[in-house]
Every structure is written in structure tokens, then in C-alpha cells.
Design a protein around this motif. Structure first.
Motif, PDB file in Angstrom:
ATOM      1  N   ASP A  30       0.843  -1.195   0.000  1.00 35.47           N
ATOM      2  CA  ASP A  30       0.000   0.000   0.000  1.00 35.47           C
ATOM      3  C   ASP A  30       0.877   1.243   0.000  1.00 35.47           C
ATOM      4  OD1 ASP A  30      -2.241  -1.630   0.247  1.00 35.47           O
ATOM      5  OD2 ASP A  30      -2.279  -1.484   2.439  1.00 35.47           O
ATOM      6  N   LEU A  31       0.484   2.248  -0.773  1.00 33.37           N
ATOM      7  CA  LEU A  31       1.140   3.552  -0.738  1.00 33.37           C
ATOM      8  C   LEU A  31       0.113   4.569  -0.253  1.00 33.37           C
ATOM      9  CD1 LEU A  31       3.006   3.588  -4.198  1.00 33.37           C
ATOM     10  CD2 LEU A  31       3.802   2.662  -2.021  1.00 33.37           C
ATOM     11  N   TYR A  32       0.519   5.405   0.699  1.00 28.67           N
ATOM     12  CA  TYR A  32      -0.396   6.373   1.291  1.00 28.67           C
ATOM     13  C   TYR A  32      -0.018   7.806   0.922  1.00 28.67           C
ATOM     14  CZ  TYR A  32      -2.130   2.534   4.184  1.00 28.67           C
ATOM     15  OH  TYR A  32      -2.679   1.362   4.608  1.00 28.67           O
ATOM     16  N   GLU A  33      -0.998   8.698   1.027  1.00 23.01           N
ATOM     17  CA  GLU A  33      -0.792  10.116   0.703  1.00 23.01           C
ATOM     18  C   GLU A  33       0.394  10.692   1.465  1.00 23.01           C
ATOM     19  OE1 GLU A  33      -4.257  12.462   1.378  1.00 23.01           O
ATOM     20  OE2 GLU A  33      -5.214  11.894  -0.507  1.00 23.01           O
ATOM     21  N   GLY A  34       1.261  11.386   0.724  1.00 19.64           N
ATOM     22  CA  GLY A  34       2.359  12.108   1.346  1.00 19.64           C
ATOM     23  C   GLY A  34       3.554  11.277   1.743  1.00 19.64           C
ATOM     24  N   GLU A  35       3.523   9.976   1.479  1.00 23.83           N
ATOM     25  CA  GLU A  35       4.648   9.110   1.856  1.00 23.83           C
ATOM     26  C   GLU A  35       5.815   9.248   0.880  1.00 23.83           C
ATOM     27  OE1 GLU A  35       3.883   5.145   4.276  1.00 23.83           O
ATOM     28  OE2 GLU A  35       3.013   5.032   2.277  1.00 23.83           O
ATOM     29  N   LEU A  36       7.005   8.986   1.387  1.00 27.03           N
ATOM     30  CA  LEU A  36       8.217   8.887   0.573  1.00 27.03           C
ATOM     31  C   LEU A  36       8.782   7.501   0.824  1.00 27.03           C
ATOM     32  CD1 LEU A  36      10.484   9.814  -1.213  1.00 27.03           C
ATOM     33  CD2 LEU A  36      11.280  11.322   0.594  1.00 27.03           C
ATOM     34  N   ILE A  37       8.615   6.614  -0.163  1.00 30.02           N
ATOM     35  CA  ILE A  37       8.926   5.199   0.017  1.00 30.02           C
ATOM     36  C   ILE A  37      10.041   4.786  -0.928  1.00 30.02           C
ATOM     37  CG2 ILE A  37       7.947   2.858   0.133  1.00 30.02           C
ATOM     38  CD1 ILE A  37       5.498   5.553  -0.403  1.00 30.02           C
ATOM     39  N   GLY A  38      10.965   3.996  -0.429  1.00 33.12           N
ATOM     40  CA  GLY A  38      12.039   3.468  -1.253  1.00 33.12           C
ATOM     41  C   GLY A  38      11.777   2.013  -1.596  1.00 33.12           C
ATOM     42  N   LEU A  39      12.125   1.618  -2.816  1.00 32.23           N
ATOM     43  CA  LEU A  39      12.060   0.219  -3.252  1.00 32.23           C
ATOM     44  C   LEU A  39      13.473  -0.200  -3.602  1.00 32.23           C
ATOM     45  CD1 LEU A  39      10.365  -2.292  -4.061  1.00 32.23           C
ATOM     46  CD2 LEU A  39      10.122  -1.279  -6.341  1.00 32.23           C
ATOM     47  N   ILE A  40      14.020  -1.120  -2.821  1.00 31.09           N
ATOM     48  CA  ILE A  40      15.408  -1.529  -3.026  1.00 31.09           C
ATOM     49  C   ILE A  40      15.475  -3.044  -3.237  1.00 31.09           C
ATOM     50  CG2 ILE A  40      16.252   0.384  -1.615  1.00 31.09           C
ATOM     51  CD1 ILE A  40      16.887  -1.672   0.608  1.00 31.09           C
ATOM     52  N   GLY A  41      16.649  -3.500  -3.627  1.00 31.63           N
ATOM     53  CA  GLY A  41      16.871  -4.920  -3.843  1.00 31.63           C
ATOM     54  C   GLY A  41      18.092  -5.125  -4.719  1.00 31.63           C
ATOM     55  N   PRO A  42      18.676  -6.315  -4.700  1.00 33.21           N
ATOM     56  CA  PRO A  42      19.846  -6.600  -5.549  1.00 33.21           C
ATOM     57  C   PRO A  42      19.507  -6.456  -7.016  1.00 33.21           C
ATOM     58  CG  PRO A  42      19.473  -8.341  -3.910  1.00 33.21           C
ATOM     59  CD  PRO A  42      18.257  -7.476  -3.905  1.00 33.21           C
ATOM     60  N   ASN A  43      20.539  -6.381  -7.866  1.00 32.41           N
ATOM     61  CA  ASN A  43      20.314  -6.331  -9.314  1.00 32.41           C
ATOM     62  C   ASN A  43      19.488  -7.535  -9.758  1.00 32.41           C
ATOM     63  OD1 ASN A  43      21.723  -3.962  -9.822  1.00 32.41           O
ATOM     64  ND2 ASN A  43      23.683  -5.022 -10.019  1.00 32.41           N
ATOM     65  N   GLY A  44      18.499  -7.283 -10.637  1.00 28.91           N
ATOM     66  CA  GLY A  44      17.676  -8.365 -11.140  1.00 28.91           C
ATOM     67  C   GLY A  44      16.560  -8.797 -10.211  1.00 28.91           C
ATOM     68  N   ALA A  45      16.323  -8.032  -9.146  1.00 26.62           N
ATOM     69  CA  ALA A  45      15.293  -8.414  -8.172  1.00 26.62           C
ATOM     70  C   ALA A  45      13.877  -8.189  -8.692  1.00 26.62           C
ATOM     71  CB  ALA A  45      15.496  -7.633  -6.867  1.00 26.62           C
ATOM     72  N   GLY A  46      13.730  -7.324  -9.719  1.00 25.73           N
ATOM     73  CA  GLY A  46      12.403  -7.063 -10.276  1.00 25.73           C
ATOM     74  C   GLY A  46      11.874  -5.673  -9.996  1.00 25.73           C
ATOM     75  N   LYS A  47      12.753  -4.773  -9.563  1.00 22.47           N
ATOM     76  CA  LYS A  47      12.315  -3.429  -9.158  1.00 22.47           C
ATOM     77  C   LYS A  47      11.744  -2.631 -10.341  1.00 22.47           C
ATOM     78  CE  LYS A  47      16.400  -2.295  -7.602  1.00 22.47           C
ATOM     79  NZ  LYS A  47      17.094  -3.554  -7.960  1.00 22.47           N
ATOM     80  N   THR A  48      12.482  -2.580 -11.442  1.00 20.25           N
ATOM     81  CA  THR A  48      12.006  -1.815 -12.595  1.00 20.25           C
ATOM     82  C   THR A  48      10.772  -2.473 -13.209  1.00 20.25           C
ATOM     83  OG1 THR A  48      14.201  -0.910 -13.064  1.00 20.25           O
ATOM     84  CG2 THR A  48      12.638  -0.938 -14.883  1.00 20.25           C
ATOM     85  N   THR A  49      10.705  -3.794 -13.162  1.00 19.78           N
ATOM     86  CA  THR A  49       9.503  -4.492 -13.632  1.00 19.78           C
ATOM     87  C   THR A  49       8.291  -4.059 -12.812  1.00 19.78           C
ATOM     88  OG1 THR A  49      10.816  -6.398 -14.335  1.00 19.78           O
ATOM     89  CG2 THR A  49       8.466  -6.757 -14.035  1.00 19.78           C
ATOM     90  N   MET A  50       8.483  -3.935 -11.506  1.00 20.66           N
ATOM     91  CA  MET A  50       7.403  -3.463 -10.628  1.00 20.66           C
ATOM     92  C   MET A  50       6.960  -2.062 -11.043  1.00 20.66           C
ATOM     93  SD  MET A  50       5.823  -4.440  -7.663  1.00 20.66           S
ATOM     94  CE  MET A  50       6.919  -5.159  -6.432  1.00 20.66           C
TER      95      MET A  50
END
Length: 263
Positions: A30-50
Motif C-alpha cells: 500500500d502507498l499512502y498520501e504524502g509518503e516517501l517510500i524506497g524500493l530496493i533490492g539486488p540487481n535483477g530483483a524485479g524493481k524496474t519491472t514493478m
């Protein structure tokens, strides 16, 4: 704290499969109003796909993406394309800068205001008063944004001639010009030196305060992520393995194992 805020985006068990390979598997967040959230993970984890699923480039194979628009009306956006999502208030930048290099700084940002035009093709063809008024309003809006980020003095320069750090800044300004409710930043510090990264951190914090929007960012620079994000999600092999504050993430055994390969 998050439970007191309004939802902006909800991912429910989203997965995507490419030729038998599951790039993201049953991801929920879930993402909420006004939040600043980071998405991290090793290379190839699927971040850009997300990111590509949330921004309409990819369609999830299964699961559901729900988005609360500017009127707080919930919409299922699984099959929406990037242009449709941009109109609804979702904007993104890319890891590899995608500016129009042979257009001016001014025109790069003006492009993002296309959805807010009031003139029609006939107005453009005959250069009517409505067209001229539209052009003036758009230019004034762009100059206000460029001034806010202190690059208005370079409005007539070609985008390709800007220093790398300012090109990054311009891409973010262009995304902001579309008046987003949710801003997705894909590795904004990629290729930056330490001074540029520090300035970027200050800029992202400023954007959050000034524009009152939700920001989700992918980043490999842990100093940046830990320094500005209030919540961090960790992806590994297409699965979310942890979510929490920077302090919780730093000491999470699963996260340590994912990055270092052992205890």
C-alpha cells in the motif's frame, strides 16, 4: 501513522510472467498520501519491472492494482496505458534519461502540459486568440516551475547541452509539470557524483514538501534511500521480503542475506 492517511495505490498479489519466468510474484503493498517510500533490492530483483506495471508499461499477469485518483475515486488500473495513467496523476522518470535532447529546456517541460491544453487542433491551425492565450498560460506555468528549481536561466538551452545533474533535474521537473498525485523515480541518482546526489536528496525532500505528493523511488544508493525515505520495501527474486523503517531494514536478517549472500 500510515493508517491515518488516505490510500493512493494498492497492489494486491500482482505477478508478471515473461515466457515462463516469473519476474514479480504475488507482490502486495500500500502507498499512502504524502509518503516517501524506497524500493530496493539486488540487481535483477524485479524493481524496474514493478515500476513498469505501476506506470502502465507492463500489464500484470495476475493480481490487481488499485489507484485513488485526484478526486479520491478508486480505479483498477491493471490495463491502463502510460498516457491514461498520466492523466489520472501518475508520473515517472526513467533510469536512463529520456529527455528530448534537441528541444529546449522550456519545450521539454511544455510537452508535459499537453493534457491541460484548452485549445483544439483548429485553434492551432488558425492561430486563434484561444491558442495564443493557451500558449502564454503554458509558458508561464513552465517558467514558474523552472524558476522553482533554479534552471529558468537555461530555458532556451537545448536539453542535451545541460550538465548531467541538471538533465536529471529537468526530467523530474517535466514529470512534475503533469501535476501528479504519485511520482515514480527510477534510480534518480544513477550516474551522479556525491555532490549531485546530495543536491538530489534535498530536491526530493523539497518536492515532497512543496507539492504534497506521494513518492516511490528505486535506488541503489543506500545513503540516499536511508537518508530520505520513511519506509522501505525490499524486493528479492521478484518477491517482497521486507518492509519497514530504514532502521528496521538495516537490521533485517533477510535483507542482509539478500545483499551479502549469507549471515
Amino acid at each position: 501513522m500510515s493508517s491515518e492517511k488516505n490510500l493512493v495505490l494498492q497492489a494486491s498479489d500482482i505477478s508478471i510472467v515473461f515466457g515462463g519466468l516469473c519476474a514479480v510474484s504475488d507482490a502486495s503493498f500500500d502507498l499512502y498520501e504524502g509518503e516517501l517510500i524506497g524500493l530496493i533490492g539486488p540487481n535483477g530483483a524485479g524493481k524496474t519491472t514493478m515500476f513498469n506495471m505501476v506506470s502502465g508499461i507492463y500489464t500484470p499477469t495476475s493480481g490487481q492494482l488499485s489507484y485513488w485518483d485526484r478526486e479520491n475515486k478508486v480505479r483498477v488500473i491493471n490495463k491502463a496505458n502510460p498516457a491514461q495513467l498520466n492523466k489520472l496523476g501518475i508520473a515517472r522518470t526513467f533510469q536512463n534519461i529520456r529527455l528530448f535532447g534537441n528541444l529546449t529546456v522550456l519545450d521539454n517541460v511544455r510537452i508535459a502540459l499537453h493534457n491541460s491544453r484548452i485549445s483544439n487542433p483548429l485553434d492551432v491551425l488558425f492561430r486563434t486568440s484561444r491558442f495564443r492565450r493557451d500558449e502564454q498560460i503554458m509558458t508561464e506555468k513552465v517558467m514558474q516551475l523552472l524558476s522553482l528549481f533554479k534552471i529558468d536561466g537555461k530555458c532556451r538551452e537545448l536539453a542535451k547541452n545541460l550538465p548531467y545533474g541538471e538533465q536529471r533535474k529537468l526530467e523530474i521537473v517535466r514529470a512534475l509539470a503533469s501535476n501528479p498525485k504519485l511520482l515514480l523515480l527510477d534510480e534518480p541518482a544513477a550516474g551522479m557524483n556525491p555532490q549531485e546526489t546530495h543536491e538530489l536528496m534535498e530536491m526530493i525532500a523539497f518536492i515532497r514538501r512543496e507539492f504534497n505528493l506521494t513518492i516511490l523511488l528505486i535506488e541503489h544508493d543506500m545513503k540516499l534511500v536511508m537518508g530520505i525515505c520513511e519506509r522501505i520495501m525490499v524486493l528479492n527474486y521478484g518477491k517482497i521480503i521486507a518492509s519497514g523503517t530504514p532502521e528496521e531494514i538495516k537490521s533485517n536478517p533477510q535483507v542482509i542475506k539478500a545483499y551479502l549472500g549469507g549471515e
